[in-house]
Motif scaffolding. Structure first.
Motif, short mmCIF file in Angstrom:
data_model
loop_
_atom_site.label_atom_id
_atom_site.label_comp_id
_atom_site.label_asym_id
_atom_site.label_seq_id
_atom_site.Cartn_x
_atom_site.Cartn_y
_atom_site.Cartn_z
N LEU A 91 4.64 -5.41 -10.93
CA LEU A 91 3.28 -5.33 -10.43
C LEU A 91 2.78 -4.12 -10.91
N LEU A 92 3.35 -3.02 -10.78
CA LEU A 92 3.07 -1.73 -10.99
C LEU A 92 2.88 -1.49 -12.67
N PHE A 146 -1.49 6.28 -6.31
CA PHE A 146 -2.62 5.50 -6.20
C PHE A 146 -3.15 5.74 -4.80
N ARG A 147 -4.66 5.64 -4.90
CA ARG A 147 -5.22 5.58 -3.35
C ARG A 147 -5.28 3.99 -3.14
N ALA A 166 0.79 -1.26 -0.08
CA ALA A 166 -0.14 0.01 -0.12
C ALA A 166 1.09 1.21 0.07
N LEU A 167 1.98 1.28 0.66
CA LEU A 167 2.71 2.28 0.77
C LEU A 167 3.56 2.68 -0.33
N PHE A 168 3.95 1.52 -0.91
CA PHE A 168 4.61 1.84 -2.56
C PHE A 168 3.68 2.32 -3.62
N LEU A 169 2.33 1.58 -3.49
CA LEU A 169 1.46 2.36 -4.46
C LEU A 169 0.97 3.47 -4.07
#
Length: 241
Positions: free
Chosen positions: A114-115, A32-33, A24-27
C-alpha cells in the motif's frame, strides 16, 4: 529561506476502526500526516476543513458508499483516491476505476505494498500549473497584470493584489466559467504562499471580490458554487499587449 512544504496528508475513510487506526499509525511512522473518517459524510466534512493530498477509501460503508464519494471527488477534481476493497470481482474493480479511482488494493493488504502504491500515485498526480501566457489579460472590462500584481477596473481605478490573490485570479482566468474546488485553488495559491490553508481561500476570495468591484456587480463575477467551489463567470479572456 523558503518554507518547507508540509508532508502529504492522507484521509483514511473506513468504517472499520481496527483498519483505519492501525493504518494511520503506520502511515504516520512513514512520515505522512493523517486524518480519519468512519463514513463518507465524515470524509466530506474533513475534505471541506483541511487540505488532503490523497484519500484511502473503503468501498463498502453504511450510508453513502465509497464509489459515490469517489465519483464526487473525481468530478470536483479533488485529491486522488486509492480504493480499499474486499471485493475480488473484476467488475467491481472496473466500477471503482470508472468512478475515478487512481488505484486500488484488496483487503487484507500488505502495508508495504500500500505504501508503494501511495507513493506511486502521489508521484504521478501533477501539481497545478498556471498557464504560461501574456502577463496582462482582460476579462469583463478588467485588466489583470500578473507581473505587477494589479487589477485595473473599467473606470481606470487600479488595485494592488497580494501574490496569493494574483495567483488565485490567474487560476480563474486559466479556467473561465469552470468550477474550481477549494482544494484546487489551495494548490494554485500554495506555491506562492506556503502557509496558506484551505479556509484562507475563502478570505482571499472575499478580498479579491472587493478589489475587482464585485460588490457593485449583479450578478458578481466570482460565484460560489455551494458544495463544489468557486467559478469565475466570464466566457472570454483576452491577452493584452
Amino acid at each position: 529561506m523558503p518554507a518547507q512544504a508540509p508532508d502529504p496528508q492522507i484521509l483514511i475513510t473506513d468504517d472499520a476502526r481496527d483498519i483505519r487506526e492501525p493504518l494511520a499509525l503506520f502511515l504516520r511512522r512513514q512520515g505522512f500526516r493523517t486524518r480519519l473518517a468512519a463514513s463518507a459524510a465524515e470524509a466530506r466534512r474533513v475534505l471541506d476543513e483541511t487540505t488532503i493530498h490523497l484519500v484511502l477509501l473503503d468501498i463498502m460503508m453504511p450510508g453513502e458508499d465509497g464509489l459515490s464519494l469517489c465519483r464526487a471527488l473525481s468530478a470536483a477534481k479533488g485529491p486522488p483516491v486509492i480504493l480499499l476493497t474486499a471485493m475480488l470481482d473484476g467488475d467491481d474493480i472496473v466500477a471503482g476505476l470508472n468512478a475515478g479511482a487512481d488505484d486500488y488494493v484488496t483487503k487484507p493488504f500488505n502495508p508495504d505494498e500500500l505504501l508503494a502504491r501511495i507513493a506511486a500515485v502521489l508521484r504521478r498526480v501533477p501539481p497545478v500549473e498556471l498557464r504560461e501566457g501574456a502577463a496582462r489579460r482582460r476579462f469583463a472590462g478588467i485588466i489583470h497584470d500578473a507581473d505587477r500584481q494589479t487589477v485595473t477596473l473599467p473606470d481606470g481605478q487600479e488595485a494592488e493584489l497580494t501574490a496569493g490573490e494574483s495567483r488565485l485570479l490567474t487560476g480563474f482566468l486559466d479556467n473561465p466559467n469552470a468550477i474550481l474546488s477549494r482544494l484546487r485553488l489551495l494548490d494554485i495559491v500554495r506555491n506562492r504562499e506556503p502557509g496558506a490553508y484551505d479556509r484562507s481561500i475563502d478570505n482571499m476570495i472575499s478580498r479579491l471580490r472587493r478589489k475587482i468591484g464585485d460588490a457593485s456587480r449583479n450578478p458578481p463575477l466570482i460565484l460560489t458554487e455551494w458544495g463544489h467551489g468557486y467559478r469565475l463567470a466570464v466566457s472570454t479572456v483576452e491577452d493584452c499587449a
